[in-house]
Design an enzyme around this catalytic site. Sequence first.
Site, PDB file in Angstrom:
ATOM      1  N   TYR A 125      29.402  19.713  99.527  1.00 45.54           N
ATOM      2  CA  TYR A 125      28.980  18.690  98.571  1.00 45.54           C
ATOM      3  C   TYR A 125      29.104  19.121  97.120  1.00 45.54           C
ATOM      4  O   TYR A 125      28.942  18.299  96.223  1.00 45.54           O
ATOM      5  CB  TYR A 125      27.518  18.316  98.834  1.00 45.54           C
ATOM      6  CG  TYR A 125      27.275  17.739 100.197  1.00 45.54           C
ATOM      7  CD1 TYR A 125      27.651  16.430 100.485  1.00 45.54           C
ATOM      8  CD2 TYR A 125      26.677  18.486 101.204  1.00 45.54           C
ATOM      9  CE1 TYR A 125      27.432  15.892 101.740  1.00 45.54           C
ATOM     10  CE2 TYR A 125      26.451  17.952 102.464  1.00 45.54           C
ATOM     11  CZ  TYR A 125      26.835  16.658 102.722  1.00 45.54           C
ATOM     12  OH  TYR A 125      26.627  16.123 103.966  1.00 45.54           O
ATOM     13  N   HIS A 164      28.094  12.628  93.820  1.00 49.14           N
ATOM     14  CA  HIS A 164      26.664  12.477  94.087  1.00 49.14           C
ATOM     15  C   HIS A 164      25.869  13.698  93.620  1.00 49.14           C
ATOM     16  O   HIS A 164      24.657  13.633  93.476  1.00 49.14           O
ATOM     17  CB  HIS A 164      26.462  12.281  95.593  1.00 49.14           C
ATOM     18  CG  HIS A 164      25.470  11.231  95.969  1.00 49.14           C
ATOM     19  ND1 HIS A 164      25.007  10.243  95.122  1.00 49.14           N
ATOM     20  CD2 HIS A 164      24.818  11.022  97.142  1.00 49.14           C
ATOM     21  CE1 HIS A 164      24.143   9.478  95.762  1.00 49.14           C
ATOM     22  NE2 HIS A 164      24.001   9.941  96.979  1.00 49.14           N
ATOM     23  N   TYR A 168      18.283  17.402 100.997  1.00 51.48           N
ATOM     24  CA  TYR A 168      19.360  16.408 100.983  1.00 51.48           C
ATOM     25  C   TYR A 168      18.898  15.177 100.206  1.00 51.48           C
ATOM     26  O   TYR A 168      17.703  14.907 100.068  1.00 51.48           O
ATOM     27  CB  TYR A 168      19.884  16.056 102.375  1.00 51.48           C
ATOM     28  CG  TYR A 168      20.651  17.206 102.986  1.00 51.48           C
ATOM     29  CD1 TYR A 168      22.012  17.354 102.736  1.00 51.48           C
ATOM     30  CD2 TYR A 168      20.009  18.160 103.755  1.00 51.48           C
ATOM     31  CE1 TYR A 168      22.723  18.425 103.258  1.00 51.48           C
ATOM     32  CE2 TYR A 168      20.711  19.239 104.280  1.00 51.48           C
ATOM     33  CZ  TYR A 168      22.068  19.364 104.029  1.00 51.48           C
ATOM     34  OH  TYR A 168      22.768  20.436 104.522  1.00 51.48           O
ATOM     35  N   ASN A 202      18.718  11.960 100.524  1.00 50.79           N
ATOM     36  CA  ASN A 202      17.873  10.882 101.038  1.00 50.79           C
ATOM     37  C   ASN A 202      16.408  11.268 101.206  1.00 50.79           C
ATOM     38  O   ASN A 202      15.569  10.411 101.450  1.00 50.79           O
ATOM     39  CB  ASN A 202      18.418  10.373 102.372  1.00 50.79           C
ATOM     40  CG  ASN A 202      19.768   9.703 102.200  1.00 50.79           C
ATOM     41  OD1 ASN A 202      20.271   9.539 101.092  1.00 50.79           O
ATOM     42  ND2 ASN A 202      20.369   9.316 103.299  1.00 50.79           N
ATOM     43  N   ASN A 213      19.543   6.202  97.218  1.00 55.51           N
ATOM     44  CA  ASN A 213      18.595   6.701  98.216  1.00 55.51           C
ATOM     45  C   ASN A 213      17.725   7.849  97.719  1.00 55.51           C
ATOM     46  O   ASN A 213      16.583   7.990  98.141  1.00 55.51           O
ATOM     47  CB  ASN A 213      19.327   7.102  99.495  1.00 55.51           C
ATOM     48  CG  ASN A 213      19.831   5.889 100.244  1.00 55.51           C
ATOM     49  OD1 ASN A 213      19.254   4.813 100.190  1.00 55.51           O
ATOM     50  ND2 ASN A 213      20.933   6.060 100.953  1.00 55.51           N
TER      51      ASN A 213
END
Length: 189
Positions: free
Chosen positions: A16, A21, A65, A67, A113
């Site tokens: 990631y 993001h 993470y 969310n 989120n």
Amino acid sequence: MKKFLIIGLGNPGANYYKTRHNIGFFILDKISKKYNVSFIERKLGFISKLEFDNKSIILLKPTTYMNHSGKSIFFWIKKENIYIKNILVISDDIYLKFGIIRLRKKGRSGGHNGLKSIEKEIKTSNYSRFKFGIGTENKNLKEVNYHNYVLNNWKKEELDILDSKSNKIIEIIFSFIINGLNNTINLIK
């Protein structure tokens, strides 16, 4: 000494690291490099601490993470006894054109989120947020697969622009700490 918690939203792990993001992680990494401080993995996050202008600054990259970011943030707010008015959440915003910066004292999640999770855990949407536009060139957002778009890596030209804006971004974040939100909002208008 006043304490501030500066949170960069993102997802942990090499997969990631260069994704859109993860703008929050990217910005905190720039701050840690500029001020020569390191992140240490602690409970629910990577933490770095520094003092600046007689203020204690804690940088947090949640490891829960995206969310579930709120769990990490809630934990560190309580652990460090930090007022909600002294937190700043750095996140991406797909609805803003790439490179646009918005600073807000409250707001809605806009479908993000990470922001939803924060609101759920801290029981308010009245917290300061720094949003960095990652908007697509596609004018019809309904045609965009958001999940794929935000989890794709930055294009080289986007990274170049990000690098060129890094000092200004850091200046805005430290102005929030030193001068407060309202004065800083006026700076970027």
